[in-house]
Scaffold this active site. Sequence first.
Site, PDB file in Angstrom:
ATOM      1  N   THR A 256       0.829  -1.202   0.000  1.00 15.54           N
ATOM      2  CA  THR A 256       0.000   0.000   0.000  1.00 15.54           C
ATOM      3  C   THR A 256       0.862   1.250   0.000  1.00 15.54           C
ATOM      4  O   THR A 256       2.061   1.189   0.323  1.00 15.54           O
ATOM      5  CB  THR A 256      -0.942   0.023   1.231  1.00 15.54           C
ATOM      6  OG1 THR A 256      -1.888   1.083   1.081  1.00 15.54           O
ATOM      7  CG2 THR A 256      -0.190   0.212   2.526  1.00 15.54           C
TER       8      THR A 256
ATOM      9  N   ASP B 196      -7.485  -5.432   2.473  1.00 11.36           N
ATOM     10  CA  ASP B 196      -8.538  -4.672   1.822  1.00 11.36           C
ATOM     11  C   ASP B 196      -9.589  -4.440   2.889  1.00 11.36           C
ATOM     12  O   ASP B 196      -9.979  -5.363   3.591  1.00 11.36           O
ATOM     13  CB  ASP B 196      -9.108  -5.432   0.625  1.00 11.36           C
ATOM     14  CG  ASP B 196      -9.909  -4.496  -0.269  1.00 11.36           C
ATOM     15  OD1 ASP B 196      -9.475  -3.346  -0.472  1.00 11.36           O
ATOM     16  OD2 ASP B 196     -10.974  -4.905  -0.757  1.00 11.36           O
ATOM     17  N   SER B 197      -9.979  -3.193   3.037  1.00 10.81           N
ATOM     18  CA  SER B 197     -10.889  -2.827   4.118  1.00 10.81           C
ATOM     19  C   SER B 197     -12.029  -1.999   3.582  1.00 10.81           C
ATOM     20  O   SER B 197     -11.959  -1.455   2.487  1.00 10.81           O
ATOM     21  CB  SER B 197     -10.162  -2.006   5.176  1.00 10.81           C
ATOM     22  OG  SER B 197      -9.014  -2.659   5.614  1.00 10.81           O
TER      23      SER B 197
ATOM     24  N   ARG C 227      -8.566  -3.636  11.418  1.00 13.07           N
ATOM     25  CA  ARG C 227      -7.200  -3.920  10.980  1.00 13.07           C
ATOM     26  C   ARG C 227      -6.313  -4.301  12.152  1.00 13.07           C
ATOM     27  O   ARG C 227      -5.506  -5.219  12.075  1.00 13.07           O
ATOM     28  CB  ARG C 227      -6.617  -2.700  10.239  1.00 13.07           C
ATOM     29  CG  ARG C 227      -5.470  -3.040   9.322  1.00 13.07           C
ATOM     30  CD  ARG C 227      -5.104  -1.901   8.362  1.00 13.07           C
ATOM     31  NE  ARG C 227      -5.683  -0.642   8.725  1.00 13.07           N
ATOM     32  CZ  ARG C 227      -6.784  -0.131   8.158  1.00 13.07           C
ATOM     33  NH1 ARG C 227      -7.376  -0.753   7.182  1.00 13.07           N
ATOM     34  NH2 ARG C 227      -7.274   1.015   8.566  1.00 13.07           N
TER      35      ARG C 227
HETATM   36  P1  ITT Z   1      -4.884   0.558  -0.439  1.00  9.12           P
HETATM   37  O1  ITT Z   1      -3.917   1.239  -1.335  1.00  9.12           O
HETATM   38  O2  ITT Z   1      -4.194  -0.247   0.607  1.00  9.12           O
HETATM   39  O3  ITT Z   1      -5.973  -0.175  -1.157  1.00  9.12           O
HETATM   40  P2  ITT Z   1      -6.985   2.329   0.485  1.00  9.12           P
HETATM   41  O4  ITT Z   1      -6.855   3.648   1.183  1.00  9.12           O
HETATM   42  O5  ITT Z   1      -7.708   2.294  -0.815  1.00  9.12           O
HETATM   43  O6  ITT Z   1      -5.524   1.754   0.408  1.00  9.12           O
HETATM   44  P3  ITT Z   1      -8.779   0.200   1.424  1.00  9.12           P
HETATM   45  O7  ITT Z   1      -9.070  -0.173   0.004  1.00  9.12           O
HETATM   46  O8  ITT Z   1      -8.370  -0.865   2.330  1.00  9.12           O
HETATM   47  O9  ITT Z   1      -7.655   1.363   1.509  1.00  9.12           O
HETATM   48  O10 ITT Z   1      -9.989   0.925   2.090  1.00  9.12           O
HETATM   49  C1  ITT Z   1     -11.032   1.460   1.316  1.00  9.12           C
HETATM   50  C2  ITT Z   1     -11.691   2.619   1.999  1.00  9.12           C
HETATM   51  O11 ITT Z   1     -12.358   2.173   3.174  1.00  9.12           O
HETATM   52  C3  ITT Z   1     -10.760   3.730   2.434  1.00  9.12           C
HETATM   53  O12 ITT Z   1     -10.540   4.642   1.398  1.00  9.12           O
HETATM   54  C4  ITT Z   1     -11.553   4.352   3.576  1.00  9.12           C
HETATM   55  O13 ITT Z   1     -12.485   5.267   3.059  1.00  9.12           O
HETATM   56  C5  ITT Z   1     -12.303   3.156   4.151  1.00  9.12           C
HETATM   57  N1  ITT Z   1     -11.594   2.649   5.350  1.00  9.12           N
HETATM   58  C6  ITT Z   1     -10.797   1.557   5.428  1.00  9.12           C
HETATM   59  N2  ITT Z   1     -10.304   1.417   6.674  1.00  9.12           N
HETATM   60  C7  ITT Z   1     -10.788   2.456   7.389  1.00  9.12           C
HETATM   61  C8  ITT Z   1     -10.636   2.890   8.721  1.00  9.12           C
HETATM   62  O14 ITT Z   1      -9.861   2.253   9.595  1.00  9.12           O
HETATM   63  N3  ITT Z   1     -11.266   4.003   9.107  1.00  9.12           N
HETATM   64  C9  ITT Z   1     -12.038   4.686   8.255  1.00  9.12           C
HETATM   65  N4  ITT Z   1     -12.221   4.367   6.974  1.00  9.12           N
HETATM   66  C10 ITT Z   1     -11.610   3.253   6.535  1.00  9.12           C
END
Ligand code: ITT
Length: 201
Positions: free
Chosen positions: A14, A76-77, A186
Amino acid sequence: MEMVIYMKEIVIATKNKHKIEEMKAVLIPIGYDVLSLFDFDEFPEIIEDQDSFKGNAMKKAKELSDYLNKTVISDDSGLEVEALEGAPGIFSARYAGDNASYEDNNELLLLSMKHKENRTARFVTSLCVYFRDKEPIFIEQYLYGSIAKDYKGANGFGYDPIFIVKEDGRRLAEYTMEEKNAISHRGKCLKELIPILENIK
Ligand code: ITT
């Protein structure tokens, strides 16, 4: 006798600085030499086109591991809202469109939830560690809560200012990083990962 220290190397898949900080805090103390995508000039763009968090986490880790020939950890979150049938879900980063900011996504979510009584939601993290010579590790964890009607708190990122944590009614954006890591989707994945990694030769 000569002491040889074997540094285990792992790449965090990431460029999200919040994630890198959170993962480093767990991986460095158990002896990993931690890199992230900031340490590589070239790597393939990973299209997150799978229909699940687990699928996307696996795709990111596998494609980068194949390219870099290193162990890769990815996650992935996203946020799942009950009244919206699980949306924004795997589309959490681009809920309000391809180049949407955190603010754009939060505004759209508050609007979508305007007339909803059921405000139950959960954060999901699917984590994958992909090795060159071992079966991959998969972990999934959740943080339960609800969607607020306004913003509060200045910490964290993404949906944190509008997410009310079930346990204590505070917004996730009111938690310090340490507090958030202790209870978050996470954070719980990483906690579960430590003993698994420690048992790997
Ligand atoms: P990657 O490059 O790792 O994919 P990302 O920022 O796109 O980074 P994710 O796809 O895992 O991260 O997460 C998708 C969205 O979900 C992210 O843009 C946030 O809006 C939301 N999200 C994920 N984890 C979060 C958290 O701990 N608190 C608040 N929002 C979160």
